[in-house]
Design a protein around this motif. Structure first.
Motif, PDB file in Angstrom:
ATOM      1  N   HIS A  48      -4.377 -71.568 -24.564  1.00 38.54           N
ATOM      2  CA  HIS A  48      -4.862 -71.421 -25.940  1.00 38.54           C
ATOM      3  C   HIS A  48      -3.707 -71.190 -26.905  1.00 38.54           C
ATOM      4  O   HIS A  48      -3.683 -71.755 -27.999  1.00 38.54           O
ATOM      5  N   LEU A  49      -2.754 -70.358 -26.500  1.00 39.09           N
ATOM      6  CA  LEU A  49      -1.617 -70.076 -27.377  1.00 39.09           C
ATOM      7  C   LEU A  49      -0.712 -71.288 -27.536  1.00 39.09           C
ATOM      8  O   LEU A  49      -0.226 -71.564 -28.629  1.00 39.09           O
ATOM      9  N   GLN A  50      -0.485 -72.018 -26.466  1.00 42.54           N
ATOM     10  CA  GLN A  50       0.377 -73.196 -26.578  1.00 42.54           C
ATOM     11  C   GLN A  50      -0.264 -74.288 -27.418  1.00 42.54           C
ATOM     12  O   GLN A  50       0.432 -75.035 -28.092  1.00 42.54           O
ATOM     13  N   GLN A  51      -1.587 -74.358 -27.387  1.00 40.77           N
ATOM     14  CA  GLN A  51      -2.289 -75.371 -28.170  1.00 40.77           C
ATOM     15  C   GLN A  51      -2.712 -74.847 -29.544  1.00 40.77           C
ATOM     16  O   GLN A  51      -3.308 -75.593 -30.323  1.00 40.77           O
ATOM     17  N   LEU A  52      -2.413 -73.570 -29.813  1.00 47.61           N
ATOM     18  CA  LEU A  52      -2.870 -72.904 -31.038  1.00 47.61           C
ATOM     19  C   LEU A  52      -4.373 -73.105 -31.214  1.00 47.61           C
ATOM     20  O   LEU A  52      -4.863 -73.467 -32.280  1.00 47.61           O
ATOM     21  N   ASP A  53      -5.088 -72.850 -30.122  1.00 51.93           N
ATOM     22  CA  ASP A  53      -6.545 -72.965 -30.102  1.00 51.93           C
ATOM     23  C   ASP A  53      -7.138 -71.638 -30.578  1.00 51.93           C
ATOM     24  O   ASP A  53      -7.554 -70.788 -29.790  1.00 51.93           O
ATOM     25  N   PHE A  54      -7.149 -71.460 -31.890  1.00 53.42           N
ATOM     26  CA  PHE A  54      -7.593 -70.207 -32.490  1.00 53.42           C
ATOM     27  C   PHE A  54      -9.069 -69.930 -32.223  1.00 53.42           C
ATOM     28  O   PHE A  54      -9.467 -68.789 -32.029  1.00 53.42           O
ATOM     29  N   LYS A  55      -9.875 -70.978 -32.200  1.00 57.87           N
ATOM     30  CA  LYS A  55     -11.311 -70.811 -31.969  1.00 57.87           C
ATOM     31  C   LYS A  55     -11.571 -70.192 -30.601  1.00 57.87           C
ATOM     32  O   LYS A  55     -12.327 -69.223 -30.482  1.00 57.87           O
ATOM     33  N   SER A  56     -10.944 -70.718 -29.571  1.00 61.78           N
ATOM     34  CA  SER A  56     -11.150 -70.181 -28.224  1.00 61.78           C
ATOM     35  C   SER A  56     -10.657 -68.745 -28.121  1.00 61.78           C
ATOM     36  O   SER A  56     -11.311 -67.906 -27.494  1.00 61.78           O
ATOM     37  N   MET A  57      -9.526 -68.457 -28.733  1.00 57.28           N
ATOM     38  CA  MET A  57      -9.015 -67.085 -28.689  1.00 57.28           C
ATOM     39  C   MET A  57      -9.965 -66.137 -29.416  1.00 57.28           C
ATOM     40  O   MET A  57     -10.257 -65.043 -28.925  1.00 57.28           O
ATOM     41  N   TYR A  58     -10.458 -66.558 -30.564  1.00 61.11           N
ATOM     42  CA  TYR A  58     -11.412 -65.742 -31.324  1.00 61.11           C
ATOM     43  C   TYR A  58     -12.665 -65.478 -30.489  1.00 61.11           C
ATOM     44  O   TYR A  58     -13.155 -64.351 -30.406  1.00 61.11           O
ATOM     45  N   GLU A  59     -13.172 -66.530 -29.852  1.00 64.69           N
ATOM     46  CA  GLU A  59     -14.387 -66.405 -29.049  1.00 64.69           C
ATOM     47  C   GLU A  59     -14.185 -65.501 -27.838  1.00 64.69           C
ATOM     48  O   GLU A  59     -15.140 -64.916 -27.334  1.00 64.69           O
ATOM     49  N   LYS A  60     -12.951 -65.364 -27.384  1.00 60.78           N
ATOM     50  CA  LYS A  60     -12.653 -64.501 -26.230  1.00 60.78           C
ATOM     51  C   LYS A  60     -12.269 -63.085 -26.647  1.00 60.78           C
ATOM     52  O   LYS A  60     -11.863 -62.288 -25.823  1.00 60.78           O
ATOM     53  N   GLY A  61     -12.391 -62.790 -27.944  1.00 60.01           N
ATOM     54  CA  GLY A  61     -12.218 -61.426 -28.396  1.00 60.01           C
ATOM     55  C   GLY A  61     -10.877 -61.059 -28.991  1.00 60.01           C
ATOM     56  O   GLY A  61     -10.610 -59.886 -29.241  1.00 60.01           O
ATOM     57  N   ILE A  62     -10.032 -62.051 -29.250  1.00 58.15           N
ATOM     58  CA  ILE A  62      -8.750 -61.756 -29.888  1.00 58.15           C
ATOM     59  C   ILE A  62      -9.015 -61.371 -31.347  1.00 58.15           C
ATOM     60  O   ILE A  62      -9.833 -61.984 -32.033  1.00 58.15           O
ATOM     61  N   ASN A  63      -8.312 -60.374 -31.806  1.00 59.12           N
ATOM     62  CA  ASN A  63      -8.479 -59.836 -33.153  1.00 59.12           C
ATOM     63  C   ASN A  63      -8.279 -60.941 -34.199  1.00 59.12           C
ATOM     64  O   ASN A  63      -7.218 -61.557 -34.246  1.00 59.12           O
ATOM     65  N   PRO A  64      -9.282 -61.201 -35.045  1.00 58.61           N
ATOM     66  CA  PRO A  64      -9.174 -62.281 -36.030  1.00 58.61           C
ATOM     67  C   PRO A  64      -8.076 -62.044 -37.068  1.00 58.61           C
ATOM     68  O   PRO A  64      -7.465 -62.999 -37.556  1.00 58.61           O
ATOM     69  N   TYR A  65      -7.818 -60.813 -37.408  1.00 68.55           N
ATOM     70  CA  TYR A  65      -6.733 -60.485 -38.342  1.00 68.55           C
ATOM     71  C   TYR A  65      -5.387 -60.935 -37.760  1.00 68.55           C
ATOM     72  O   TYR A  65      -4.589 -61.584 -38.434  1.00 68.55           O
ATOM     73  N   LEU A  66      -5.156 -60.605 -36.497  1.00 65.20           N
ATOM     74  CA  LEU A  66      -3.901 -61.000 -35.852  1.00 65.20           C
ATOM     75  C   LEU A  66      -3.804 -62.521 -35.727  1.00 65.20           C
ATOM     76  O   LEU A  66      -2.733 -63.097 -35.929  1.00 65.20           O
ATOM     77  N   LEU A  67      -4.916 -63.159 -35.393  1.00 72.83           N
ATOM     78  CA  LEU A  67      -4.912 -64.624 -35.278  1.00 72.83           C
ATOM     79  C   LEU A  67      -4.519 -65.282 -36.593  1.00 72.83           C
ATOM     80  O   LEU A  67      -3.669 -66.171 -36.626  1.00 72.83           O
ATOM     81  N   TYR A  68      -5.148 -64.849 -37.662  1.00 73.72           N
ATOM     82  CA  TYR A  68      -4.903 -65.467 -38.961  1.00 73.72           C
ATOM     83  C   TYR A  68      -3.448 -65.292 -39.396  1.00 73.72           C
ATOM     84  O   TYR A  68      -2.782 -66.264 -39.763  1.00 73.72           O
ATOM     85  N   PHE A  69      -2.942 -64.078 -39.342  1.00 74.60           N
ATOM     86  CA  PHE A  69      -1.583 -63.856 -39.828  1.00 74.60           C
ATOM     87  C   PHE A  69      -0.525 -64.435 -38.898  1.00 74.60           C
ATOM     88  O   PHE A  69       0.549 -64.838 -39.355  1.00 74.60           O
ATOM     89  N   CYS A  70      -0.829 -64.535 -37.628  1.00 71.59           N
ATOM     90  CA  CYS A  70       0.075 -65.225 -36.712  1.00 71.59           C
ATOM     91  C   CYS A  70       0.110 -66.723 -37.064  1.00 71.59           C
ATOM     92  O   CYS A  70       1.178 -67.325 -37.093  1.00 71.59           O
ATOM     93  N   ALA A  71      -1.048 -67.301 -37.327  1.00 66.84           N
ATOM     94  CA  ALA A  71      -1.111 -68.717 -37.699  1.00 66.84           C
ATOM     95  C   ALA A  71      -0.257 -68.986 -38.933  1.00 66.84           C
ATOM     96  O   ALA A  71       0.490 -69.976 -38.979  1.00 66.84           O
ATOM     97  N   ILE A  72      -0.347 -68.105 -39.917  1.00 65.54           N
ATOM     98  CA  ILE A  72       0.453 -68.271 -41.133  1.00 65.54           C
ATOM     99  C   ILE A  72       1.942 -68.242 -40.789  1.00 65.54           C
ATOM    100  O   ILE A  72       2.717 -69.078 -41.262  1.00 65.54           O
ATOM    101  N   ALA A 105      -5.906 -74.187 -44.677  1.00 60.39           N
ATOM    102  CA  ALA A 105      -7.029 -75.111 -44.474  1.00 60.39           C
ATOM    103  C   ALA A 105      -7.080 -75.579 -43.017  1.00 60.39           C
ATOM    104  O   ALA A 105      -8.164 -75.695 -42.424  1.00 60.39           O
ATOM    105  N   GLU A 106      -5.921 -75.829 -42.453  1.00 60.29           N
ATOM    106  CA  GLU A 106      -5.834 -76.237 -41.043  1.00 60.29           C
ATOM    107  C   GLU A 106      -6.342 -75.117 -40.131  1.00 60.29           C
ATOM    108  O   GLU A 106      -7.075 -75.359 -39.172  1.00 60.29           O
ATOM    109  N   TYR A 107      -5.949 -73.893 -40.428  1.00 61.68           N
ATOM    110  CA  TYR A 107      -6.403 -72.749 -39.637  1.00 61.68           C
ATOM    111  C   TYR A 107      -7.930 -72.667 -39.648  1.00 61.68           C
ATOM    112  O   TYR A 107      -8.564 -72.543 -38.603  1.00 61.68           O
TER     113      TYR A 107
END
Length: 82
Positions: free
Chosen positions: A41-65, A72-74
């Motif tokens: 998931h991390l190598q593919q930047l699969d944010f949806k799967s990480m979110y669904e598995k309980g990864i903190n959405p705040y951390l996901l969003y700011f890491c993506a940035i 928009a891509e995020y």
């Protein structure tokens, strides 16, 4: 899951971790001990799967940035559109 959260936090807070991740994500994932599905998931930047598995959405969003994923891509990825 802690190691994933730690990596996302470190990418956001430490430019050297971000730079190393951008150059060689596999080496950084090894360093943080991230394996199995989260590694993929991390190598593919699969944010949806990480979110669904309980990864903190705040951390996901700011890491993506930090990883230069456009807002928009995020949001498209988190909705599963890409």
């Amino acid at each position: 899951m802690y190691s994933v959260h730690k990596l996302l936090w470190d990418i956001r807070r430490d430019p050297s971790v971000k730079d190393r991740y951008m150059r060689d994500s596999g080496a950084v994932l090894d360093e943080y001990g991230i394996e199995d599905e989260f590694r993929d998931h991390l190598q593919q930047l699969d944010f949806k799967s990480m979110y669904e598995k309980g990864i903190n959405p705040y951390l996901l969003y700011f890491c993506a940035i930090q990883l230069e994923v456009d807002r928009a891509e995020y949001y498209a990825r988190i909705r599963g559109e890409k």
